[in-house]
Design an enzyme around this catalytic site. Structure first.
Site, PDB file in Angstrom:
ATOM      1  N   ASN A  90      55.526  39.141  94.838  1.00  0.00           N
ATOM      2  CA  ASN A  90      54.731  37.915  94.928  1.00  0.00           C
ATOM      3  C   ASN A  90      53.361  38.173  94.299  1.00  0.00           C
ATOM      4  O   ASN A  90      52.700  39.162  94.626  1.00  0.00           O
ATOM      5  CB  ASN A  90      54.579  37.546  96.422  1.00  0.00           C
ATOM      6  N   SER A 129      58.765  38.119 101.708  1.00  0.00           N
ATOM      7  CA  SER A 129      57.605  38.051 100.829  1.00  0.00           C
ATOM      8  C   SER A 129      57.915  37.205  99.594  1.00  0.00           C
ATOM      9  O   SER A 129      58.914  37.405  98.921  1.00  0.00           O
ATOM     10  CB  SER A 129      57.226  39.475 100.416  1.00  0.00           C
ATOM     11  N   GLY A 130      57.070  36.272  99.324  1.00  0.00           N
ATOM     12  CA  GLY A 130      57.231  35.409  98.157  1.00  0.00           C
ATOM     13  C   GLY A 130      58.063  34.176  98.433  1.00  0.00           C
ATOM     14  O   GLY A 130      58.346  33.387  97.540  1.00  0.00           O
ATOM     15  N   THR A 158      52.665  31.251 102.817  1.00  0.00           N
ATOM     16  CA  THR A 158      51.240  30.924 102.718  1.00  0.00           C
ATOM     17  C   THR A 158      51.058  29.515 102.164  1.00  0.00           C
ATOM     18  O   THR A 158      50.235  28.741 102.673  1.00  0.00           O
ATOM     19  CB  THR A 158      50.531  31.958 101.828  1.00  0.00           C
ATOM     20  N   GLY A 199      55.574  38.662 104.901  1.00  0.00           N
ATOM     21  CA  GLY A 199      57.020  38.519 105.047  1.00  0.00           C
ATOM     22  C   GLY A 199      57.726  39.857 105.082  1.00  0.00           C
ATOM     23  O   GLY A 199      57.174  40.887 104.694  1.00  0.00           O
ATOM     24  N   SER A 212      50.572  37.905  97.225  1.00  0.00           N
ATOM     25  CA  SER A 212      51.193  38.301  98.484  1.00  0.00           C
ATOM     26  C   SER A 212      50.148  38.552  99.559  1.00  0.00           C
ATOM     27  O   SER A 212      49.126  39.194  99.323  1.00  0.00           O
ATOM     28  CB  SER A 212      52.003  39.570  98.224  1.00  0.00           C
ATOM     29  N   SER A 213      50.405  37.994 100.743  1.00  0.00           N
ATOM     30  CA  SER A 213      49.467  38.206 101.852  1.00  0.00           C
ATOM     31  C   SER A 213      49.660  39.638 102.338  1.00  0.00           C
ATOM     32  O   SER A 213      50.771  40.013 102.713  1.00  0.00           O
ATOM     33  CB  SER A 213      49.778  37.239 102.998  1.00  0.00           C
ATOM     34  N   GLU A 232      59.710  42.811 104.013  1.00  0.00           N
ATOM     35  CA  GLU A 232      59.800  43.345 102.661  1.00  0.00           C
ATOM     36  C   GLU A 232      60.473  44.690 102.605  1.00  0.00           C
ATOM     37  O   GLU A 232      60.353  45.505 103.525  1.00  0.00           O
ATOM     38  CB  GLU A 232      58.413  43.375 102.000  1.00  0.00           C
TER      39      GLU A 232
HETATM   40  N1  LIG Z   1      56.061  24.568  97.773  1.00  0.00           N
HETATM   41  C1  LIG Z   1      55.726  25.262  96.684  1.00  0.00           C
HETATM   42  N2  LIG Z   1      55.496  24.605  95.536  1.00  0.00           N
HETATM   43  C2  LIG Z   1      55.182  25.288  94.435  1.00  0.00           C
HETATM   44  N3  LIG Z   1      55.068  26.621  94.366  1.00  0.00           N
HETATM   45  C3  LIG Z   1      55.297  27.330  95.485  1.00  0.00           C
HETATM   46  C4  LIG Z   1      55.615  26.672  96.702  1.00  0.00           C
HETATM   47  N4  LIG Z   1      55.782  27.632  97.637  1.00  0.00           N
HETATM   48  C5  LIG Z   1      55.539  28.822  97.019  1.00  0.00           C
HETATM   49  N5  LIG Z   1      55.253  28.640  95.742  1.00  0.00           N
HETATM   50  C6  LIG Z   1      54.976  29.688  94.752  1.00  0.00           C
HETATM   51  O1  LIG Z   1      55.426  30.900  95.251  1.00  0.00           O
HETATM   52  C7  LIG Z   1      54.383  31.853  95.333  1.00  0.00           C
HETATM   53  C8  LIG Z   1      54.521  32.698  96.554  1.00  0.00           C
HETATM   54  O2  LIG Z   1      54.315  31.935  97.698  1.00  0.00           O
HETATM   55  P1  LIG Z   1      53.515  32.478  98.958  1.00  0.00           P
HETATM   56  O3  LIG Z   1      52.366  33.278  98.565  1.00  0.00           O
HETATM   57  O4  LIG Z   1      53.344  31.365  99.862  1.00  0.00           O
HETATM   58  O5  LIG Z   1      54.593  33.459  99.557  1.00  0.00           O
HETATM   59  P2  LIG Z   1      54.524  34.153 100.961  1.00  0.00           P
HETATM   60  O6  LIG Z   1      55.772  33.795 101.656  1.00  0.00           O
HETATM   61  O7  LIG Z   1      53.260  33.897 101.621  1.00  0.00           O
HETATM   62  O8  LIG Z   1      54.633  35.666 100.532  1.00  0.00           O
HETATM   63  P3  LIG Z   1      53.932  36.893 101.216  1.00  0.00           P
HETATM   64  O9  LIG Z   1      54.728  37.200 102.389  1.00  0.00           O
HETATM   65  O10 LIG Z   1      54.044  37.921 100.163  1.00  0.00           O
HETATM   66  O11 LIG Z   1      52.563  36.523 101.500  1.00  0.00           O
HETATM   67  C9  LIG Z   1      53.104  31.055  95.344  1.00  0.00           C
HETATM   68  O12 LIG Z   1      52.080  31.778  94.759  1.00  0.00           O
HETATM   69  C10 LIG Z   1      53.491  29.853  94.511  1.00  0.00           C
HETATM   70  O13 LIG Z   1      53.340  30.158  93.141  1.00  0.00           O
HETATM   71 MG   LIG Z   2      51.657  34.910 102.072  1.00  0.00          MG
END
Ligand SMILES: Nc1ncnc2c1ncn2[C@@H]1O[C@H](COP(=O)(O)OP(=O)(O)OP(=O)(O)O)[C@@H](O)[C@H]1O
Ligand SMILES: [Mg+2]
Length: 1078
Positions: free
Chosen positions: A157, A107-108, A112, A387, A160-161, A389
């Site tokens: 996050n 997660s994070g 996404t 993700g 977070s999804s 967690e």
């Molecule tokens: N390539 C990137 N460039 C800039 N910021 C990023 C990038 N990837 C992620 N982030 C930052 O990290 C945060 C978390 O990313 P994201 O929501 O994609 O995580 P996730 O893996 O989907 O987590 P979860 O499993 O909780 O959904 C985003 O809100 C963004 O602020």
């Molecule tokens: Mg996500």
């Protein structure tokens, strides 16, 4: 020239972990760190992309970057998620292989975000057009809607999804998107009613309260204040960097683009509001007579408002919160609910309401984005699932989430590690096995149909009798105790008996990504996912279109006594389907790694990264790649792809494909260690060899394209040339004709010029010759003449000299005369007789001749002049001539008479009636009739008298009466006397003795004296019988007055009475006439 770039250019650290030297965990992490510090967040392991979350926005997702990576080889540029997206898209479009992009990480870690980058890249490079753009836009805009309803801030996050999402994007044969299908996996609905500390409920609640207009909130009966709602945790209601109000506008806009109707949006918001209202309903106990407590609603205002929003009858819902009806064997038993049960029922309703709303949203979006055509489609799936967690307090949801991640890891292992190694064995490639952890055992622990945890849970849920979370844990403790990844205090495995980190109501699983402690509380309930029928029926009765659809089981007509499948069962089934689906597609991996736990940029926590690298199995991944072969392909497609690189295989290879590939590689001189021949595939060890082949192929394709172009252009040019040639022949023919014509005309005109010059020259030559000849002849003649002359002169000189003088003289005179006459002819004076001019005399010796000629000319001229006269005029001139002869130079009066014509009759005697008698008296023609003065003899005064002259007589008559005073026959007239002066006095002297003489002579005066006298004289001259009358011209003459002779004397003087002539009688003998001097 095209600039060739490669993954190997300007590398920070190593772009592909396969190339790292030496390979160890430390160097691996060091490489990641080095790249991360330089904002190089992507690194490859072969075709797998490792993505580090930068926690800051980087300028690497621009349109220029998209263009840079578009249609480029995977290893050509520095590692980027776009390279993977491009590779996947191109192999989908060009090789017709369905693709899936598997994005994993905790997660994070950025899953996404990565999925959005992939989607936006594909949208940017695929086809364009109005329809296509609309599809793209709808696919992209489905994200904000789902994120608003399915994402929440967690401690890990901020976005977070809280649901799993798998999206299939469908393309047509050209690679243009047609639509998509979204599958969602188990929303973490417990979050609706309760959030762990430091976390929030789903974004939509905060977005609605912050971003909706006052009017909307009023309609939804909501208050903007978060603290008014029990379901909204307050400690992190606002999140740094998240603008809920703006996000709300984005979501509304996205819903509109995706195709939600306005009333649908309203219904959705009403449901969200209803959930918030539901959370505010509170219960209080009320004692019943049977001793049990029964729940009652504390404050019915929220319930009322909620019922108004959803169109539910308040009493129905109120009852549903107080009673529970259980149907068994056609019997209905109604039991009351205590406060705890009422709260349970309320939360269950809220969770169900929200999760069903979420599923409805996904279905509604699917309806909008589904492909319109039924033609065959190519599919690219993007999996973005929650993700792995580990929380402080992990419950059923985390168990499910982690199970899902476990499965994904499994599939990764399946495809990248095990599958790879097995393939080498299958293909007969020499291979030393690489040790790796296979998490299949953990998956089995959870999902095994017989004794897996989920199966146990289901079993427990369905078991009759008292079922609690504890009984479930007991069951696990007995069934799974022996499993090496299961840990529980109560298990038969004695090693955990003293493990104080393991509470009694928990069990621990050693997941591939770490140990997770799950608290069993709520497992049974959550798995059952039961909603009291009274509640679902109450919902079904709602007068709200959307609610009715969401609770179909509430329809009393369709009462289903069968238990619905448990949450765990459903999830296991859907994950199973997903895995099967993924296995049919070509996988592309993005492995997201989180650099730190603080959501901070620039921080790289080695231990955290190391942990992820370990459990993600990245090291094993590298090892397998390094030990094995980077690329493999079946012989047929390989030969097909590269056959143009070798003459023997191009364009057709007749033998088996493998031999073709062998020939090909040999021909290309690829080192033997770089490849291995499998049974059905060729294995290429190094990516660089592949690049080499690809590059060669690209060049070759360019050459082939050039060849095709060349042939086509050649053909086109030839056709064009032939046409031109044909035209040119026609043009040339015409031109030549024209040119020849021109040339001919030029030559002709030149020939003519030359001819004319030559002819001219010839003629001139001839002329010169002739002239010369003539001159010669002439010269001869001249010479001979001269000669003869000389001869003659010599011979006759003696004679010649004697006569020469006279001859010369004659000749000269002749010439002079000739010249004189010719000159005279030119200078002759006019023909007027009075013209006195005469040319000057040229030579003195011609003086007399000149004068003579002048005289002759004058006479001749006069004769000519005269010859023009009439008889009458001739007579007049004769008279004038006679007057001249008589008086010229004799009387001073004469010159004044020259100009006067001699008219004769001045008194018009014939016409005047007064003189009729007088006229008749005259026997002859009247020659002259005029008025004259008759001078009185006594005093010399004049009296007017008519003077009439005929051939025979002259008559004097009274002027007034015409009475004849005297008539004198001309025979009686002897002479006439006149003076020399300019007076008009004249005396008519009569013959003495005649009858007329008795009265004496007449002294008369007339201005026309000259005419009178001349006529008188001419009568005398003309008649033969008379003598001519004498004319005396003197200033003194005698006049016979009767007896006396009186002398008339003319003197010059100025008379006293003016300038006229005065006549005075001086004495008896003298009459003096004074005439004014001239
Ligand atoms: N390539 C990137 N460039 C800039 N910021 C990023 C990038 N990837 C992620 N982030 C930052 O990290 C945060 C978390 O990313 P994201 O929501 O994609 O995580 P996730 O893996 O989907 O987590 P979860 O499993 O909780 O959904 C985003 O809100 C963004 O602020
Ligand atoms: Mg996500």
């Amino acid at each position: 020239m095209e600039v060739k770039t490669s993954l190997l250019d300007n590398m920070i650290g190593v772009g592909d972990m396969v190339l790292i030297e030496p390979l160890s965990e430390d160097t691996f992490i060091e490489n990641l760190k080095k790249r991360f510090d330089h904002n190089e967040i992507y690194t490859y392991i072969g075709s797998v992309v490792i993505s580090m979350n930068p926690y800051k926005s980087l300028p690497i997702y621009t349109a220029e970057k998209v263009e840079e990576y578009r249609n480029r080889n995977f290893y050509e540029l520095s590692p980027h998620i776009y390279a993977l997206a491009d590779e996947a898209y191109r192999s989908l479009r060009d090789q017709d292989k369905d693709q899936c992009i598997l994005i994993t990480g905790e997660s994070g870690a950025g899953k996404t975000e990565a999925s959005k980058f992939v989607m936006s890249y594909v949208a940017a490079v695929c086809g364009k057009g109005q329809e296509v753009n609309k599809v793209k836009e709808q696919l992209l805009q489905s994200n904000p809607v789902l994120e608003a309803f399915g994402n929440a801030k967690t401690v890990r996050n901020d976005n977070s999804s809280r649901f799993g999402k798998y999206m299939d994007v469908e393309f047509d044969f050209k690679g243009d998107p047609l639509g998509g299908v979204i599958s969602n996996y188990l929303l973490e609905k417990s979050r609706v009613v309760k959030q762990p500390r430091g976390e929030r409920n789903f974004h939509i609640f905060y977005q609605l309260l912050s971003g909706a207009s006052d009017d909307t909130l009023k309609k939804l009966k909501l208050d903007r204040d978060f603290s008014k709602y029990n379901y909204l945790s307050l400690d992190s209601a606002t999140v740094n960097g998240l603008d809920d109000a703006a996000s709300f506008r984005t979501v509304r806009n996205a819903m509109q683009i995706v195709g939600f109707m306005e009333d649908e949006v309203q219904s959705v918001l009403e449901l969200v509001a209803a959930v918030l209202k539901l959370g505010n309903i509170e219960f209080k106990p009320e004692s019943r007579c049977n001793g049990f407590d029964e729940s009652r609603i504390k404050d019915k205002n929220d319930l009322k408002e909620m019922c108004e929003l959803l169109g539910i009858e308040q009493s129905v819902l109120e009852r549903a919160f107080s009673f529970r009806t259980v149907e068994a064997k056609m019997e209905k038993v109604s039991t009351t609910l205590n406060v705890a049960q009422a709260y349970y029922a309320r939360d269950a309703l809220a969770k169900n309401l929200y999760s069903r709303l979420f599923s409805w949203l996904v279905n509604r979006i699917n309806e909008s984005i589904k492909a319109q055509t039924k033609t065959s489609k190519k599919v690219m799936g993007v999996l973005d699932i929650y993700g792995f967690e580990i929380f402080e307090d992990n419950s059923f949801e985390q168990f499910i989430i982690n199970y899902c991640n476990e499965k994904l890891q499994q599939i990764f292992i399946e495809l990248t590690l095990r599958e790879e190694q097995e393939e080498y064995v299958r293909e007969g490639i020499e291979w030393t096995n690489i040790e790796y952890f296979n998490n299949a055992i953990i998956c089995d622990l959870i999902e095994n149909n017989k004794n897996g945890i989920l199966a146990m849970l289901d079993e427990e849920c369905l078991r009759p009798g008292t079922v609690t979370d504890e009984t479930f844990l007991d069951k696990l403790n007995t069934v799974c105790a022996e499993h090496q990844h299961f840990e529980s205090r109560q298990s038969k495995n004695s090693k955990f008996l003293t493990d104080h980190s393991l509470p009694h109501n928990c069990f621990r699983i050693q997941h591939y990504a770490g140990k997770v402690l799950y608290r069993v509380e709520g497992f049974v309930d959550k798995n059952n996912d039961l909603l009291y029928r009274d509640l679902s029926q109450a919902m079904y009765k709602a007068n709200h279109s959307l609610i009715k659809i969401l609770f179909p089981e509430g329809n009393p007509a369709k009462v289903n006594l069968k238990r619905p499948p448990t949450a765990g069962f459903q999830f296991r089934a859907s994950v199973g389907t997903l895995m099967k689906n993924l296995l049919t597609k070509n996988p592309n991996y993005i492995r997201c790694v989180k650099p730190n736990d603080k959501k901070a940029a620039h921080i790289f926590t080695d231990s955290l990264v190391c942990h992820q690298v370990r459990y993600l199995g990245l090291m094993e991944n590298v090892r397998v790649r390094r030990a094995g072969y980077a690329f493999r392909q079946a012989y047929e497609p390989c030969l097909e792809r590269y056959k143009m690189l070798c003459k023997q295989t191009w364009p057709h290879w007749k033998g088996p494909a493998r031999e073709g590939v062998e020939v090909l590689l040999k021909n290309l001189q690829v080192p033997a260690e770089e490849f291995a021949y499998g049974r059905s595939k060729i294995f290429i060890r190094n990516p660089r060899t592949l690049f080499f082949l690809e590059e060669k192929r690209r060049q070759c394709l360019e050459d082939l394209a050039t060849l095709i172009q060349k042939i086509y252009r050649g053909w086109k040019c030839r056709i064009h040339f032939l046409l031109l040639k044909k035209s040119q022949v026609v043009v040339a023919a015409w031109y030549r004709r024209f040119a020849q014509q021109k040339k001919y005309q030029n030559i002709r005109s030149s020939a003519l010029v030359v001819q004319s010059f030559i002819r001219g020259w010839k003629a001139r030559k001839l002329l010169r010759e002739l002239k010369h000849k003539k001159r010669c002849e002439e010269a001869v003649t001249t010479i001979s003449a001269y000669w003869h002359g000389t001869q003659v002169r010599r011979e006759y000189r003696k004679f010649f000299r004697a006569n020469a003088g006279k001859k010369i003289y004659d000749f000269t005179i002749q010439r002079i005369m000739q010249k004189y006459f010719m000159g005279l002819k030119k200078t002759m004076p006019s023909m007027s007789p009075v013209d006195k001019s005469w040319p000057a005399r040229p030579y003195g010796f011609l003086d007399r001749t000149h004068q003579e000629l002048r005289r002759i000319f004058h006479l001749w001229r006069c004769k000519k002049y005269r010859s023009q006269f009439t008889e009458e005029k001739k007579a007049t001139y004769e008279e004038k001539l006679a007057a001249s002869e008589l008086f010229k130079d004799k009387k001073a009066l004469y010159p004044s008479s020259v100009g006067q014509p001699f008219k004769g009759d001045y008194v018009e005697i014939t016409k005047n009636p007064k003189y009729q008698k007088l006229n008749s008296l005259a026997e002859d023609k009247v020659l002259l009739a005029d008025v004259v003065s008759k001078i009185n003899r006594a005093n010399g005064k004049g009296a007017p008298r008519i003077f009439l002259l005929t051939k025979k007589s002259l008559v004097l008559a009274d002027q007034k009466t015409g009475q004849v005073k005297a008539s004198v026959p001309l025979l009686d007239l002897s002479s006439v006397s006149v003076s020399t002066q300019s007076d008009g006095f004249f005396a008519l002297k009569l013959k003495e003795g005649s009858t007329s003489a008795a009265k004496g002579d007449f002294l008369l005066s007339s201005d026309r004296l000259i005419e009178i006298i001349t006529k008188l004289h001419r009568i005398g001259a003309a008649s033969a019988d008379r003598n001519q009358i004498n004319i005396d011209i003197s200033d003194e003459f005698l006049v016979q007055f009767k007896q006396d002779k009186v002398c008339v004397k003319f003197i010059q003087g100025t008379p006293k009475n003016g300038n006229g002539v005065a006549c005075k009688r001086k004495n008896n003998r003298l009459l003096e006439v004074s005439v004014p001097s001239p």
